[in-house]
Design a protein around this motif. Structure first.
Motif, PDB file in Angstrom:
ATOM      1  N   PRO A 118       0.836  -1.203   0.000  1.00  0.00           N
ATOM      2  CA  PRO A 118       0.000   0.000   0.000  1.00  0.00           C
ATOM      3  C   PRO A 118       0.871   1.254   0.000  1.00  0.00           C
ATOM      4  O   PRO A 118       1.867   1.321   0.718  1.00  0.00           O
ATOM      5  CB  PRO A 118      -0.781  -0.126   1.309  1.00  0.00           C
ATOM      6  N   HIS A 119       0.506   2.240  -0.810  1.00  0.00           N
ATOM      7  CA  HIS A 119       1.263   3.489  -0.833  1.00  0.00           C
ATOM      8  C   HIS A 119       0.938   4.330   0.396  1.00  0.00           C
ATOM      9  O   HIS A 119       1.813   4.928   0.989  1.00  0.00           O
ATOM     10  CB  HIS A 119       0.975   4.264  -2.117  1.00  0.00           C
ATOM     11  N   ASN A 120      -0.331   4.386   0.729  1.00  0.00           N
ATOM     12  CA  ASN A 120      -0.691   5.046   1.982  1.00  0.00           C
ATOM     13  C   ASN A 120      -1.732   4.242   2.738  1.00  0.00           C
ATOM     14  O   ASN A 120      -2.127   4.599   3.826  1.00  0.00           O
ATOM     15  CB  ASN A 120      -1.183   6.471   1.726  1.00  0.00           C
ATOM     16  N   GLY A 121      -2.194   3.172   2.161  1.00  0.00           N
ATOM     17  CA  GLY A 121      -3.097   2.270   2.858  1.00  0.00           C
ATOM     18  C   GLY A 121      -4.527   2.763   2.928  1.00  0.00           C
ATOM     19  O   GLY A 121      -4.889   3.801   2.383  1.00  0.00           O
ATOM     20  N   CYS A 122      -5.343   2.024   3.659  1.00  0.00           N
ATOM     21  CA  CYS A 122      -6.740   2.382   3.864  1.00  0.00           C
ATOM     22  C   CYS A 122      -6.847   3.463   4.928  1.00  0.00           C
ATOM     23  O   CYS A 122      -5.902   3.727   5.673  1.00  0.00           O
ATOM     24  CB  CYS A 122      -7.535   1.154   4.319  1.00  0.00           C
ATOM     25  N   ARG A 123      -8.000   4.051   4.991  1.00  0.00           N
ATOM     26  CA  ARG A 123      -8.238   5.030   6.046  1.00  0.00           C
ATOM     27  C   ARG A 123      -8.315   4.293   7.370  1.00  0.00           C
ATOM     28  O   ARG A 123      -9.027   3.289   7.489  1.00  0.00           O
ATOM     29  CB  ARG A 123      -9.550   5.758   5.767  1.00  0.00           C
TER      30      ARG A 123
END
Length: 130
Positions: A118-123
């Protein structure tokens, strides 16, 4: 009376010299392997569960080795001699699956890790209130 038709499944022998071994999911619970040609058509596949392992034994390195050996031997019968390897997942069967391919005597061209990152993933979930 109605006549019933018999389904005949025929194994098609192909002449393929190069292929790709996708260690699709080397997870903590199971390992799934498929062998494809360069276009992506599946030649053979296997998993730890289809080899007869149940429960927590599906996630072991030995189960991954067994599944890889079965899938690659089916592909060798189709004529594969050279292999590219794509490995995905964090499980314990990754290295063992690659070693079992080496012992079968195939020429390995490339080993790639294609695990999704993931680049920044889920919230993240909302903050806990006590």
């Amino acid at each position: 009376m109605l006549k019933q038709k018999k389904l005949v499944v025929k194994n098609v022998k192909r002449k393929i010299s190069r292929g790709v071994v996708h260690i699709l999911k080397a997870g903590f619970n199971n390992t799934i392997i498929s062998v494809t040609d360069l276009k992506g058509n599946v030649i053979s596949w296997s998993s730890s569960g289809s080899c007869g392992f149940k429960g927590s034994r599906k996630g072991t390195p030995f189960a991954a080795q067994t599944a890889t050996t079965i899938a690659v031997k089916k592909a060798i019968d189709q004529g594969i001699r050279q292999i590219e390897i794509n490995v995905s997942g964090p499980g314990s069967g990754r290295e063992t699956a690659i070693r079992s391919i080496q012992t079968l005597g195939l020429a390995i061209i490339v080993i790639k890790d294609v695990t999704a990152l993931p680049h920044n993933g889920c919230r993240p979930s909302k903050k806990r209130r006590i």
